[in-house]
Scaffold this motif. Structure first.
Motif, PDB file in Angstrom:
ATOM      1  N   THR A 240       0.826  -1.210   0.000  1.00 52.03           N
ATOM      2  CA  THR A 240       0.000   0.000   0.000  1.00 52.03           C
ATOM      3  C   THR A 240       0.860   1.259   0.000  1.00 52.03           C
ATOM      4  O   THR A 240       0.625   2.196  -0.773  1.00 52.03           O
ATOM      5  CB  THR A 240      -0.929   0.000   1.226  1.00 52.03           C
ATOM      6  OG1 THR A 240      -1.693  -1.223   1.245  1.00 52.03           O
ATOM      7  CG2 THR A 240      -1.881   1.176   1.195  1.00 52.03           C
ATOM      8  N   ILE A 241       1.881   1.277   0.858  1.00 48.96           N
ATOM      9  CA  ILE A 241       2.724   2.475   0.976  1.00 48.96           C
ATOM     10  C   ILE A 241       3.538   2.710  -0.294  1.00 48.96           C
ATOM     11  O   ILE A 241       3.611   3.829  -0.808  1.00 48.96           O
ATOM     12  CB  ILE A 241       3.645   2.355   2.213  1.00 48.96           C
ATOM     13  CG1 ILE A 241       2.807   2.406   3.496  1.00 48.96           C
ATOM     14  CG2 ILE A 241       4.690   3.465   2.219  1.00 48.96           C
ATOM     15  CD1 ILE A 241       3.575   2.023   4.755  1.00 48.96           C
ATOM     16  N   LEU A 242       4.150   1.657  -0.832  1.00 51.75           N
ATOM     17  CA  LEU A 242       5.028   1.830  -1.991  1.00 51.75           C
ATOM     18  C   LEU A 242       4.256   2.099  -3.291  1.00 51.75           C
ATOM     19  O   LEU A 242       4.757   2.789  -4.172  1.00 51.75           O
ATOM     20  CB  LEU A 242       5.922   0.607  -2.174  1.00 51.75           C
ATOM     21  CG  LEU A 242       6.980   0.357  -1.095  1.00 51.75           C
ATOM     22  CD1 LEU A 242       7.879  -0.804  -1.502  1.00 51.75           C
ATOM     23  CD2 LEU A 242       7.817   1.601  -0.831  1.00 51.75           C
ATOM     24  N   SER A 243       3.054   1.545  -3.412  1.00 52.94           N
ATOM     25  CA  SER A 243       2.291   1.740  -4.647  1.00 52.94           C
ATOM     26  C   SER A 243       1.437   2.999  -4.624  1.00 52.94           C
ATOM     27  O   SER A 243       1.057   3.512  -5.683  1.00 52.94           O
ATOM     28  CB  SER A 243       1.384   0.533  -4.901  1.00 52.94           C
ATOM     29  OG  SER A 243       0.310   0.506  -3.969  1.00 52.94           O
ATOM     30  N   GLY A 244       1.133   3.485  -3.416  1.00 53.29           N
ATOM     31  CA  GLY A 244       0.196   4.599  -3.311  1.00 53.29           C
ATOM     32  C   GLY A 244      -1.233   4.166  -3.589  1.00 53.29           C
ATOM     33  O   GLY A 244      -2.101   4.995  -3.899  1.00 53.29           O
TER      34      GLY A 244
END
Length: 333
Positions: A240-244
């Motif tokens: 979630t954090i890395l893909s946005g």
């Protein structure tokens, strides 16, 4: 079960995809990916899922005409928006891009938001390894597994693949973070067979080998108990954090497992090793594993991906087993 040749299966699925709006080249690639899932023994993510795949296209949850677009770049790491396009094609594109980035930088990272079910995680591991690259890739998913100590399904089973090149056959680990994927549970439930090992809980909180009871309770068992639960949480966080993109919590707001977040990491081992040394290292480790003494005389010690490779070789000769009822439903699409 009926037996169908790989070419017949691929061409049949391709014609159906063309009917539902795929372009010629994309229908060819998508049908190849789905047919190879059956070829490697994973019908749960091939023919058994094809009708639901078409249903999601018809309902607009999968948008056939869209393609992934790059929206941020940080050198060896790129963020892409899959725009709810077909999951297998999105993941194939992301794998290709991560491979090319690794050729330039030694490592390539592609993160995808708003993608759909990529079907079999190992598809992309096999692809990378067969081209000589090492890969780690994962996806978050619809909530279908309780965290350890809970009875409410708030975690995805978040499939992950690791892949390493090897001349006689890549070493490819492809697994969900539940003891059995829902695709496998569906197969056992359809065939009314018990699971080899407990795969979840019944409505009374007892471990069970009855896939139907696990479907009813919605309490699958994480691999390694609390360890698998913790790993599922971490995969969701990183994805979630890395893909946005969406978290499992966000995905659960929909009725379907769509708009997922995925991570593809590829290493180019040729930057530090020759092809011969990579193969020698892989063979040394695998030979050690294969030569270990079996726990039972009837047991065969396998390395990750060996069973899939054996099935591929067998099914290319004898035909691919396909559930007859499923096949009839596909033909009627």
């Amino acid at each position: 079960m009926i037996k169908i040749s790989f070419n017949t299966l691929r061409e049949t699925l391709k014609l159906k995809l063309l009917k539902y709006g795929f372009e010629e080249s994309e229908a060819g690639l998508c049908s190849k990916i789905l047919s190879e899932n059956n070829l490697y023994g994973v019908a749960s993510h091939g023919t058994n899922r094809f009708c639901s795949f078409i249903s999601l296209i018809k309902s607009g949850h999968i948008v056939v005409k869209t393609k992934p677009v790059l929206f941020k770049s940080f050198g060896a790491w790129e963020q892409w928006d899959a725009q709810k396009g077909p999951g297998p094609l999105n993941a194939w594109t992301a794998t290709d891009r991560a491979i090319n980035l690794s050729k330039e930088n030694g490592i390539g990272v592609v993160t995808l938001k708003n993608s759909n079910h990529w079907m079999r995680a190992g598809t992309y591991g096999w692809k990378a390894a067969e081209e000589g690259f090492i890969m780690i890739a994962w996806t978050n998913a619809f909530p279908m597994m309780p965290p350890w100590g809970s009875k409410q399904a708030v975690l995805g089973n978040n499939p992950i693949t690791f892949a390493v090149p090897r001349k006689t056959g890549p070493v490819v680990l492809d697994m969900a973070l539940s003891q059995y994927s829902y695709g496998q549970l569906s197969n056992y439930r359809r065939e009314n067979k018990p699971l080899p090992y407990a795969g979840g809980y019944d409505l009374y909180g007892n471990l069970t080998t009855d896939a139907g009871e696990i479907y009813e309770s919605k309490r699958t068992l994480p691999i390694g108990y609390w360890k698998g639960s913790g790993l599922a949480i971490m995969i969701d966080l990183v994805s979630t954090i890395l893909s946005g993109g969406n978290s499992t919590l966000d995905i659960g707001m929909s009725e379907h497992d769509t708009a997922m977040s995925q991570v593809f990491i590829v290493f180019d081992p040729s930057k530090t090793n020759t092809a011969e040394s990579i193969n020698a290292i892989a063979n040394s480790i695998i030979d050690s594993v294969k030569s270990s003494e079996p726990a039972e005389q009837s047991e065969i010690v396998l390395y990750p991906g060996e069973r899939a490779l054996n099935r591929k070789n067998e099914y290319l000769k004898s035909g691919i087993p396909v559930d007859e009822t499923v096949w009839e439903r596909i033909l009627k699409l």
